[in-house]
Design an enzyme around this catalytic site. Structure first.
Site, PDB file in Angstrom:
ATOM      1  CG  ASP A 178      -1.271   9.723  15.405  1.00 28.06           C
ATOM      2  OD1 ASP A 178      -2.218   8.950  15.419  1.00 28.06           O
ATOM      3  OD2 ASP A 178      -0.198   9.551  14.866  1.00 28.06           O
ATOM      4  CD  GLU A 211      -1.903   4.734  11.601  1.00 26.24           C
ATOM      5  OE1 GLU A 211      -1.631   3.691  10.856  1.00 26.24           O
ATOM      6  OE2 GLU A 211      -1.794   5.621  11.418  1.00 26.24           O
TER       7      GLU A 211
END
Ligand SMILES: [Zn+2]
Length: 488
Positions: A121, A188
């Site tokens: 991400d 994250e």
């Protein structure tokens, strides 16, 4: 010359001799025992794969409603299509819906497993800043041997390099003795509460306690410390915690036409000045001492002399390091007032003036010891220190830099890059390792790619990019980390 003068001279000469001898002995460790290893990587293919990965807008938005699952599904499908060898040899589990956990089983069950990890991400591009990019952030273009786009540094490059490294080893017929996991997180940038936390829960359920893990963190730094010529790899062995406090100044309030000698705002200002003048005590000890002790061996004579004689120059060194934001953050819990609030109207004196102050907690401190320090410095009749609920997170455990995991990463870095200063480091931002550390004896945080001062603006900023060569070197290092780490 009088006897006293002769005695003083003798003492000074003896001191000077000790200082010089200690400086001469403060030498870098020999690098001769690590032979360079040549790992063949198809640089253009690896680069093309990262460019393709950038085109999936796997963005972690603050607002969950903006989450675009099709981009994440698309990326996962692409990983399965692009890395057939990995998907044939390894077991894949999807956790927290979009986080991928691969398991490459080893031949020796008696050995503890290890984990390599990264996240796919990315943070959003600030709306309106697209024009500042020399290449569009999600186009995934390669221009003049540079791959452009969001995630090329943080952290799709690590994910791709690890998949490429595993593929290279599988094609070579590598069979690991030690089981290795690869975890590719999808949240994250939002704290890893669905991805990494689920992986940790899953591994715990399976009874897996890892020998060590390697997550994103620092890089090989080019020219980051003054006077240190070689590349420096600070492998982070811990990450800082965070505590946010409110400093509240109180007064009677009233009309602004008739203020008291000191208003709540004045009192608050005084308190903040005090807090900045009396930071949480720190110093060159433990992890930070090890880091600067290693690095200083590569510095010019004058600087080496200071670090080789900390018994004499310790105070000078700490003053110098504290004056620079980067090294100050290595030495102590930092103090950062970030938000202020006072009255709601121009002619109304505030009853309360509030400053929000963020502290990044050094491993030697605890959230409570930071709160105690702040209270000692500023609390009084008119100043209150408020601790908002859930505002504190302790620093991580400090992983052992004399352990097999650290040695493995260090050796791999030197086999690929040659003469590199390798030191333990301290992560001043957060990472998924705050989760992974719970199931690993030692958690390390390091990406084996080079970063210079200029590249730093790319992280979460504009013009994020990585050179084809840099990505290839990172891939080669992961090959060696996996090969050495799995015991072959
Ligand atoms: Zn990251």
């Amino acid at each position: 010359m009088g006897k006293i003068a002769i005695s003083i001279l003798a003492v000074l000469l003896a001191l000077a001799a000790i200082v010089v001898v200690r400086t001469m002995m403060h030498q870098p460790e020999s690098l001769a025992d690590v032979a360079r290893v040549d790992v063949v990587v198809d640089e253009q293919t690896v680069a093309r794969h990262l460019a393709e990965a950038v085109r999936f807008k796997t963005v972690s938005h603050q607002n969950p409603a903006d989450f675009d699952s099709s981009q994440f599904e698309g990326f996962i499908e692409w990983v399965i299509d692009t890395y057939p060898e990995v998907n044939a040899a390894m077991e894949l589990v999807r956790l927290g819906d979009y986080t991928l956990l691969y398991r490459w089983p080893g031949s020796d069950d008696s050995l503890q497993s290890i984990l390599l990890t990264g996240h796919y991400d990315v943070v959003p591009v600030i709306p309106g800043s697209e024009e500042l990019w020399e290449q569009p952030p999600y186009a995934g273009v390669i221009v003049d041997e540079v791959i452009w786009g969001r995630g090329t540094l943080d952290d799709k490059s690590a994910v791709i390099a690890q998949l490429e490294a595993a593929t290279i080893l599988l094609r070579r017929g590598h069979s690991p003795k030690r089981t290795i996991y690869f975890s590719f997180g999808h949240d994250e940038e939002l704290g890893g509460t669905r991805g990494a936390a689920e992986v940790v829960r899953y591994l715990g359920e399976q009874g897996v306690q890892l020998a060590w893990s390697l997550d994103e963190g620092s890089f090989l730094f080019d020219g980051m410390l003054p006077g240190v010529e070689p590349l420096m790899a600070a492998i982070n062995v811990a990450e800082k915690g965070s505590v946010t406090l409110q400093i509240v100044a109180k007064s009677a309030g009233g009309h602004s036409s008739m203020p008291p000698q000191q208003t709540a705002v004045g009192m608050l200002a005084e308190a903040i000045v005090k807090l900045e003048a009396e930071p949480v005590p720190g110093g060159l000890s433990g992890l930070s001492e090890q880091m600067f002790d290693t690095a200083s061996r590569y510095m010019p004579f004058s600087l080496r002399m200071l670090f080789a004689n900390r018994w004499l120059f310790g105070g000078v060194i700490e003053d110098q390091l504290s004056a620079v934001a980067f090294s100050n953050a290595m030495l102590r819990t930092t103090t950062a007032p970030t938000m202020l609030a006072g009255s709601v109207k121009v002619n109304v004196l505030p009853i309360e003036a509030v400053a929000t102050v963020n502290f990044r907690v050094h491993p030697r401190d605890t959230p409570q010891s930071v709160i105690d320090h702040v209270k000692t410095v500023v609390a009084g009749d008119n100043i209150e220190v408020r601790v908002p609920a859930g505002s504190g997170r302790a620093a991580s455990e400090v992983s052992d830099w004399n352990s097999i995991g650290f040695e493995t990463i260090k050796r791999a870095v030197r086999e690929i890059y040659g003469e590199v200063v390798v030191t333990p480091g301290l992560m001043i931002a957060g990472s998924d390792s705050r989760h992974y550390g719970k199931v690993a004896d030692n958690a390390f945080r390091f990406n084996p790619m080079t970063v210079s001062q200029d590249d730093l603006t790319g992280f979460h900023g504009t013009n994020e990019k990585i050179s084809v060569d840099n990505l290839a070197q990172g891939t080669r290092t992961y090959v060696q980390i996996i090969a050495l780490g799995t015991g072959n």
